[in-house]
Design an enzyme around this catalytic site. Structure first.
Site, mmCIF file in Angstrom:
data_model
loop_
_atom_site.group_PDB
_atom_site.id
_atom_site.type_symbol
_atom_site.label_atom_id
_atom_site.label_comp_id
_atom_site.label_asym_id
_atom_site.label_seq_id
_atom_site.Cartn_x
_atom_site.Cartn_y
_atom_site.Cartn_z
ATOM 1 N N ARG A 182 0.865 -1.186 0.000
ATOM 2 C CA ARG A 182 0.000 0.000 0.000
ATOM 3 C C ARG A 182 0.899 1.232 0.000
ATOM 4 O O ARG A 182 1.482 1.592 1.009
ATOM 5 C CB ARG A 182 -0.912 -0.036 1.235
ATOM 6 N N HIS A 203 -3.271 4.323 4.996
ATOM 7 C CA HIS A 203 -4.366 3.354 5.124
ATOM 8 C C HIS A 203 -5.674 3.956 4.619
ATOM 9 O O HIS A 203 -6.395 3.345 3.832
ATOM 10 C CB HIS A 203 -4.511 2.936 6.589
ATOM 11 N N TYR A 262 4.682 5.594 11.041
ATOM 12 C CA TYR A 262 5.004 4.194 11.345
ATOM 13 C C TYR A 262 5.808 3.471 10.263
ATOM 14 O O TYR A 262 6.165 2.317 10.440
ATOM 15 C CB TYR A 262 3.725 3.403 11.644
#
Length: 387
Positions: free
Chosen positions: A273, A277, A286
């Protein structure tokens, strides 16, 4: 030996990954998978390239529209185009596909125009396309909810005599799609249990995009996800999800087996990805820039272009036309969204059930009374201003 395995290697990390096109475009022959690809032409591959370009353009535009306040939220599939376009085209017309909320390439492959998806994310409609006509379930936002539903639908196909007849236009399978995070949900395990017990015509398909929001897949499972289903006796395979040919071939084989009465299959497609998100997520908190850079080097669109160039089946003019069409699609989506009225909040109560429901009706009346408070206040303010 079939690419679908039922045993776990002595060292779990030795799980092989099926790949037909390497990141540099190099093609590796594979007897079993090449047979599943034999009917594809160079024109088909160019069409898949165009599909990926188009859906990426729509995806980027949708993200931009959300930033402009035109969508409530958007879940990007940037980087996962091959994993979706390959899987969507591998299904037959009669197969039923059950997506999550990120399967924009699946929708495109099934003939669902992107504006239908934008309507959902704007709150205009629960599903502005006909799931029965296009054989694609409405987007599922609750993690894991689609897995037992897909298995239940497959059990219904069995009872309707639509599996294992030998008629290619009758036999039907279900493809249920979910991410690596959903593979950890209890509903997925329940789906495996029923699918294995009743040998349903279900293909479970995980796009392992490496992150379940901010939790890496290495924390979710100590072994490759492809090995999870084997405890239920469900054959599985791990593939390169950025390789559209590997995706197409393995999904086609899995669906063929399911339709014929061979029971369920599980596919883990390794992809990435490349966006957050959702548009409410800050992925920079992160994951590192180095990781993103590494995966950009495995871009599925660039990979297919390199392969087609190597076999002299694509040129700059074709790629430029695809880019132009992608831009035109973006502009169409832009104007479509900006021309929409705000949704009527009361519509949320419509079509919750097939028949009128007393509780829903009561809640609707409560909401209308709540809305009326603000209308009364506005009227009072106007009257006060006029004094």
């Amino acid at each position: 030996m079939s690419v679908f395995r039922t045993t776990i290697p002595e060292n779990a990390d030795d799980e092989p990954m099926v790949q037909l096109i390497a990141p540099d475009g190099t093609r590796t022959p594979h007897d079993e998978l090449d047979a599943a690809l034999a009917h594809l032409t160079a024109e088909d591959l160019r069409a898949y390239y165009r599909d990926m370009v188009m859906i990426r353009a729509a995806d980027i535009e949708a993200t931009s529209l959300q930033r402009q306040g035109q969508l409530g939220l958007w879940a990007s599939a940037l980087g996962q185009e091959a994993a979706q376009i390959g899987a969507g085209h591998a299904a037959r017309t009669q197969d039923y596909l059950v997506p999550t909320y990120r399967e924009h390439g699946i929708a495109w492959a099934r003939g669902i125009e992107p504006w239908h998806l934008l309507d959902i994310w704007r709150g205009i409609s629960h599903s502005s396309y006909d799931p029965y006509e296009l054989r694609t379930h409405p987007y599922m936002l609750v993690l894991g909810a689609q897995v037992p539903q897909a298995v239940g639908y497959a059990m219904g196909l069995q009872r309707d005599g639509l599996v294992g007849t030998g008629d290619v236009e009758t036999d039907t399978a279900v493809l249920t799609l979910f991410g690596d995070g959903t593979s950890s949900e209890g509903e997925t395990s329940e789906g495996f249990t029923f699918a294995a017990s009743f040998q349903t015509p279900t293909v479970f398909y995980t796009q392992n995009n490496q992150w379940a929001i901010s939790v890496p897949s290495t924390v979710q499972s100590r072994v490759p996800l492809a090995q999870r289903s084997r405890g239920w006796g469900i054959p599985s395979v791990r593939i390169d999800g950025n390789d559209v040919l590997a995706v197409y071939a393995t999904v086609r084989l899995a669906l063929d087996a399911a339709r014929s009465g061979g029971g369920p299959r599980y596919i883990e497609a390794l992809t990435y990805r490349m966006a957050a998100h959702t548009t409410s997520d800050d992925d920079g908190r992160y994951r590192s820039a180095d990781e993103l850079s590494t995966w950009k080097g495995r871009d599925p669109i660039a990979r297919l272009a390199l392969h087609l160039r190597a076999i002299d089946e694509i040129d700059d003019a074709f790629m430029a036309r695809c880019d132009e069409e992608g831009h035109d699609l973006s502009m169409q989506l832009h104007h479509h969204i900006h021309g929409l009225p705000d949704p009527d909040p009361v519509e949320i109560f419509h079509e919750v059930y097939a028949e009128p429901h007393a509780l829903v009706q009561e809640e609707r009346e409560q909401f209308l009374r709540y809305q009326a408070q603000f209308e009364d206040e506005a009227a009072d303010d106007t009257e006060e201003a006029g004094k």
